[in-house]
Design an enzyme around this catalytic site. Sequence first.
Site, PDB file in Angstrom:
ATOM      1  N   GLY A  46       6.934  17.546 -57.907  1.00 24.11           N
ATOM      2  CA  GLY A  46       6.441  18.287 -56.754  1.00 24.11           C
ATOM      3  C   GLY A  46       5.067  18.848 -57.027  1.00 24.11           C
ATOM      4  O   GLY A  46       4.716  19.129 -58.188  1.00 24.11           O
ATOM      5  N   GLN A  51      -2.483  23.770 -55.995  1.00 22.47           N
ATOM      6  CA  GLN A  51      -2.578  23.255 -57.367  1.00 22.47           C
ATOM      7  C   GLN A  51      -3.695  22.225 -57.525  1.00 22.47           C
ATOM      8  O   GLN A  51      -4.112  21.933 -58.640  1.00 22.47           O
ATOM      9  CB  GLN A  51      -1.239  22.622 -57.798  1.00 22.47           C
ATOM     10  CG  GLN A  51      -0.133  23.641 -58.009  1.00 22.47           C
ATOM     11  CD  GLN A  51       1.165  22.974 -58.394  1.00 22.47           C
ATOM     12  OE1 GLN A  51       1.858  22.409 -57.548  1.00 22.47           O
ATOM     13  NE2 GLN A  51       1.493  23.009 -59.681  1.00 22.47           N
ATOM     14  N   CYS A 101       6.395  23.720 -64.574  1.00 24.10           N
ATOM     15  CA  CYS A 101       5.362  23.690 -63.543  1.00 24.10           C
ATOM     16  C   CYS A 101       4.168  22.926 -64.099  1.00 24.10           C
ATOM     17  O   CYS A 101       3.766  23.148 -65.233  1.00 24.10           O
ATOM     18  CB  CYS A 101       4.949  25.114 -63.164  1.00 24.10           C
ATOM     19  SG  CYS A 101       3.666  25.185 -61.901  1.00 24.10           S
ATOM     20  N   LEU A 102       3.614  22.032 -63.307  1.00 19.84           N
ATOM     21  CA  LEU A 102       2.455  21.249 -63.760  1.00 19.84           C
ATOM     22  C   LEU A 102       1.275  22.159 -64.085  1.00 19.84           C
ATOM     23  O   LEU A 102       0.412  21.794 -64.869  1.00 19.84           O
ATOM     24  CB  LEU A 102       2.051  20.228 -62.688  1.00 19.84           C
ATOM     25  CG  LEU A 102       3.058  19.089 -62.462  1.00 19.84           C
ATOM     26  CD1 LEU A 102       2.703  18.301 -61.205  1.00 19.84           C
ATOM     27  CD2 LEU A 102       3.116  18.172 -63.671  1.00 19.84           C
ATOM     28  N   HIS A 143      10.173  26.021 -55.162  1.00 18.69           N
ATOM     29  CA  HIS A 143       9.138  26.213 -56.188  1.00 18.69           C
ATOM     30  C   HIS A 143       7.751  25.884 -55.613  1.00 18.69           C
ATOM     31  O   HIS A 143       6.814  26.671 -55.747  1.00 18.69           O
ATOM     32  CB  HIS A 143       9.454  25.310 -57.393  1.00 18.69           C
ATOM     33  CG  HIS A 143       8.412  25.325 -58.475  1.00 18.69           C
ATOM     34  ND1 HIS A 143       8.647  25.843 -59.727  1.00 18.69           N
ATOM     35  CD2 HIS A 143       7.112  24.888 -58.495  1.00 18.69           C
ATOM     36  CE1 HIS A 143       7.544  25.734 -60.468  1.00 18.69           C
ATOM     37  NE2 HIS A 143       6.605  25.148 -59.742  1.00 18.69           N
ATOM     38  N   GLU A 144       7.644  24.736 -54.932  1.00 20.29           N
ATOM     39  CA  GLU A 144       6.335  24.335 -54.394  1.00 20.29           C
ATOM     40  C   GLU A 144       5.898  25.258 -53.268  1.00 20.29           C
ATOM     41  O   GLU A 144       4.724  25.600 -53.138  1.00 20.29           O
ATOM     42  CB  GLU A 144       6.375  22.877 -53.899  1.00 20.29           C
ATOM     43  CG  GLU A 144       6.741  21.846 -54.959  1.00 20.29           C
ATOM     44  CD  GLU A 144       5.983  21.986 -56.273  1.00 20.29           C
ATOM     45  OE1 GLU A 144       4.842  22.512 -56.262  1.00 20.29           O
ATOM     46  OE2 GLU A 144       6.542  21.608 -57.321  1.00 20.29           O
ATOM     47  N   HIS A 147       4.110  28.371 -54.301  1.00 15.52           N
ATOM     48  CA  HIS A 147       2.675  28.203 -54.589  1.00 15.52           C
ATOM     49  C   HIS A 147       1.820  28.543 -53.362  1.00 15.52           C
ATOM     50  O   HIS A 147       0.696  29.017 -53.489  1.00 15.52           O
ATOM     51  CB  HIS A 147       2.378  26.758 -55.014  1.00 15.52           C
ATOM     52  CG  HIS A 147       2.700  26.448 -56.443  1.00 15.52           C
ATOM     53  ND1 HIS A 147       2.067  27.061 -57.503  1.00 15.52           N
ATOM     54  CD2 HIS A 147       3.576  25.572 -57.004  1.00 15.52           C
ATOM     55  CE1 HIS A 147       2.545  26.569 -58.652  1.00 15.52           C
ATOM     56  NE2 HIS A 147       3.470  25.679 -58.370  1.00 15.52           N
TER      57      HIS A 147
END
Lengths: 173, 178
Positions: A46, A51, A101-102, A143-144, A147
Site C-alpha cells: 500500500g 508518501q 511502513c515504506l 494504515h494508508e 497517511h
Amino acid sequence: MAVRPILLFPDDGLKKVCAETPGVDGVVAQLLTDLTDTLYASPGVGLAAPQIGSLLRAVAVDVTRYPPRKGQPPVHGHGLLVLVNPKIVKREGELVFREGCLSIPEFLADIRRSAAVRVEALDRAGAPVAIDAEGFEAVALQHEMDHLDGLLFLDRVANLKTDLFRRKPPSRS
Amino acid sequence: MKRYLLTAAGGDRPGLVAAVTRSLFDHGCNLEDSAMTRLQGEFAILLIFSGPPSTAPLEKTLKRLGKKTGLVTHVKSLSGRETRSPRRAAEGVLVSVYGADRPGIVFHVTDRLARAKVNITDLSTHRTSAGKSAGYILYIEAELPRGLSPEALQSTLRDGAAAWGVTVQVKPLAASAL
C-alpha cells in the site's frame, strides 16, 4: 510510467493533512498512475499520495501482492484498489497486526485496528465506489488512510513494552 | 533473605544471561523482576534478586566472569524502603514523541514531565537512519500525579513540541488484553 521516490521518516511531508479533491481530472489521473507505478516498484502492499510528495487524498492498495508474513499463503482481496477521497463509513471488530511502513523501513509495530471496514471513495475514473474489506486488506486501507491525515503507525503505538520492534538486527560495526 | 539489585553491561555475545544467572543460581539467589536488552552492540541487565546476607562470594564470581567476558557488574543492597512496591498511581500514560533528530529532545520532554511531577516508569528511544536525515522516536510510559489529565499533559508538551520540531502525543496506557 513514473516511479517517484518514497519520502522517508522524518520528512515533514509525512505530517501534512491532505485536502479532498473535487474529482479526477488529468492531473489527478497522472498522480494516481505515479502512485500505482511507485507501489508496484516497491516491496509494499500500500502507498498513500503524501508518501510520494503529493497532498492529494488518494491511496493505492494491493494486498494480493504479498502474503501478510513470509511463508503464509497470499490473501484474497480486491487486487489493486486506487481510492480518491476515501472515507471509512463502517467499522467492525478489532485486530492487532504487525505493521511496517515504506516510509519507516527500520521498524515494525503491533497496531490495533478495526478488523473490517467499509470505505467509500472515488475510483480511478472518478466514479463513487464502496469497498468492504477485512483482515489484512482492512489493515492496509486504515494504515494508508492515516497517511492522508499526517498520521504514521508511530502514532498508533499504544504500549511501549509490546508494540514497537526493530525490524532488522543492528549491524555490528 | 535480603534483596539486591544487579546491574551488568558489556559487549553483546551469546551466553551472557546464562553466565550471570548461573552465578546467581550457584550462590543460592532467587531472581525476581528483571529487564534485559541489547542496545546496538551492548547488552545490559537490570535485575532484582533475593539472596544470602552477604553477597561477597557472588561478587567474586561475577568479577571473574567480568574478566572473561568484559561484563561490568554491580550489586546494590536494597533497603526496606526501596524494596516496597511503588504505590499505585492515578493513571498511566504513553507519551510518544518523534521527529527529526536533534540534541536535547529527551531532555526537553522529560524536563517538562519532571516539572509536572510525572513519574517515568519505562522509556525507550530509537534513532532512525533510513531517511535523508536522521529521525528520532521516543516512547515514555509514565504515571500521572493526581489531578493531572492526559489531555492537560498533552497541551503542556504541545507548547514545546513545535519549538523542538517534534510530534507529541499523550494517551492513556492500553492494557494488554492477552
